[in-house]
Design a protein around this motif. Structure first.
Motif, PDB file in Angstrom:
ATOM      1  N   ALA A   1      -4.567   2.693   9.844  1.00  0.00           N
ATOM      2  CA  ALA A   1      -5.375   1.752  11.024  1.00  0.00           C
ATOM      3  C   ALA A   1      -6.468   0.635   9.990  1.00  0.00           C
ATOM      4  O   ALA A   1      -7.202  -0.167  10.393  1.00  0.00           O
ATOM      5  N   ASP A   2      -6.230   0.389   8.518  1.00  0.00           N
ATOM      6  CA  ASP A   2      -7.393   0.226   7.608  1.00  0.00           C
ATOM      7  C   ASP A   2      -7.015  -1.363   7.548  1.00  0.00           C
ATOM      8  O   ASP A   2      -7.282  -1.730   7.784  1.00  0.00           O
ATOM      9  N   LEU A   3      -5.822  -1.354   7.446  1.00  0.00           N
ATOM     10  CA  LEU A   3      -4.624  -2.775   7.633  1.00  0.00           C
ATOM     11  C   LEU A   3      -4.726  -2.938   9.127  1.00  0.00           C
ATOM     12  O   LEU A   3      -4.755  -4.653   8.986  1.00  0.00           O
TER      13      LEU A   3
ATOM     14  N   GLY B   1      -4.673   6.626   8.418  1.00  0.00           N
ATOM     15  CA  GLY B   1      -6.150   6.362   7.948  1.00  0.00           C
ATOM     16  C   GLY B   1      -5.658   4.528   7.451  1.00  0.00           C
ATOM     17  O   GLY B   1      -7.029   4.054   7.427  1.00  0.00           O
ATOM     18  N   HIS B   2      -5.116   4.720   6.151  1.00  0.00           N
ATOM     19  CA  HIS B   2      -4.535   3.535   5.092  1.00  0.00           C
ATOM     20  C   HIS B   2      -4.121   2.733   6.800  1.00  0.00           C
ATOM     21  O   HIS B   2      -3.939   1.227   6.641  1.00  0.00           O
TER      22      HIS B   2
ATOM     23  N   ARG C   1      -6.935  -3.275  11.747  1.00  0.00           N
ATOM     24  CA  ARG C   1      -8.647  -3.599  11.383  1.00  0.00           C
ATOM     25  C   ARG C   1      -8.798  -4.885  10.814  1.00  0.00           C
ATOM     26  O   ARG C   1      -8.751  -5.810  11.176  1.00  0.00           O
ATOM     27  N   ARG C   2      -7.759  -4.925   9.342  1.00  0.00           N
ATOM     28  CA  ARG C   2      -8.437  -6.296   8.955  1.00  0.00           C
ATOM     29  C   ARG C   2      -7.354  -7.222   8.959  1.00  0.00           C
ATOM     30  O   ARG C   2      -8.192  -8.495   8.902  1.00  0.00           O
TER      31      ARG C   2
ATOM     32  N   ASP D   1       0.305  -1.377   0.168  1.00  0.00           N
ATOM     33  CA  ASP D   1       0.115   0.038  -0.065  1.00  0.00           C
ATOM     34  C   ASP D   1       0.802   0.780  -0.296  1.00  0.00           C
ATOM     35  O   ASP D   1       1.148   1.575   1.062  1.00  0.00           O
TER      36      ASP D   1
ATOM     37  N   SER E   1      -0.506   2.423  14.457  1.00  0.00           N
ATOM     38  CA  SER E   1      -0.542   2.665  13.351  1.00  0.00           C
ATOM     39  C   SER E   1       0.299   3.296  12.817  1.00  0.00           C
ATOM     40  O   SER E   1       1.265   3.403  12.600  1.00  0.00           O
TER      41      SER E   1
ATOM     42  N   ARG F   1      -4.804   2.869  17.533  1.00  0.00           N
ATOM     43  CA  ARG F   1      -4.450   4.566  16.448  1.00  0.00           C
ATOM     44  C   ARG F   1      -2.848   4.254  17.268  1.00  0.00           C
ATOM     45  O   ARG F   1      -1.933   5.138  16.171  1.00  0.00           O
TER      46      ARG F   1
END
Length: 215
Positions: free
Chosen positions: A73-75, A70-71, A77-78, A61, A122, A119
């Motif tokens: 944090a999304d990773l 943001g990117h 979470r996934r 990414d 990340s 947070r």
């Protein structure tokens, strides 16, 4: 309110590059096929798959590599949070105060603490380097036990190796991570002291508000 996180404290002690690795990064090549994570595999195999997938996802990414929170944090979470038992982590960090909280407060506290850890995780992932590696040490426990510790060492060029331990629990769905130790500092114990201090000052709702204020 000053509410320093476990990872912010460790960042000052061992440096951000190693800290990113300590959160679950291994030396995997960018672009590698995503590994299947089997929570019912041996503890070391389970953790290694989670670690490889997280690092590959960050490397693949471009915005995450540039430090976009943001990117990243999304990773997290996934690829990381699904394998963490945040309910148990939060319950143990709250200690005796957990039983004093209502069901609604418990749910809110889990959500707030999850956001705090996403947070801070990340923030550590913004400093990944190609030279960071993680080595899983031989597993010493019983893979059929309900609780296990996976030991690793994190290496960075021109830096001493750092010992990192992951505590896992066997659930109906398989292994889940619920605590992390970096050079003798356990995440839950660190937050337990902070939670108790804030609850004594402003109650359970005050703790929830303090955590959410940092989102």
């Amino acid at each position: 309110m000053n509410f320093p996180s476990f990872l912010q404290t460790l960042r000052r002690a061992i440096g951000p590059c190693l800290l990113g690795a300590a959160l679950g990064l291994s030396a995997a090549s960018a672009g590698a096929a995503e590994r299947t994570v089997d929570p019912k595999a041996a503890p070391n195999d389970f953790l290694e798959a989670v670690a490889d997938n997280m690092l590959d996802a960050v490397k693949a990414d471009p915005q995450a590599l540039q430090g976009d929170p943001g990117h990243i944090a999304d990773l997290v979470r996934r690829y990381a949070i699904p394998y963490v038992d945040m309910n148990k982590t939060t319950r143990l960090a709250a200690g005796r105060y957990w039983r004093q909280a209502s069901a609604a407060q418990q749910d809110a506290l889990v959500q707030a603490f999850t956001g705090t850890l996403i947070r801070t995780y990340s923030g550590a992932f913004t400093r990944i380097t190609q030279g960071t590696t993680i080595t899983l040490l031989p597993f010493r426990g019983d893979p059929k036990a309900d609780d296990a510790v996976v030991r690793t060492t994190i290496s960075q060029q021109n830096s001493p190796a750092i010992g990192v331990d992951y505590r896992l629990e066997q659930t109906d769905a398989g292994w889940k991570v619920y605590d992390l130790n970096v050079e003798g500092i356990w995440l839950i114990q660190n937050y337990r002291n902070q939670f108790a201090s804030e609850i004594n000052r402003s109650g359970i709702d005050g703790l929830i508000s303090a955590l959410n204020a940092k989102q």
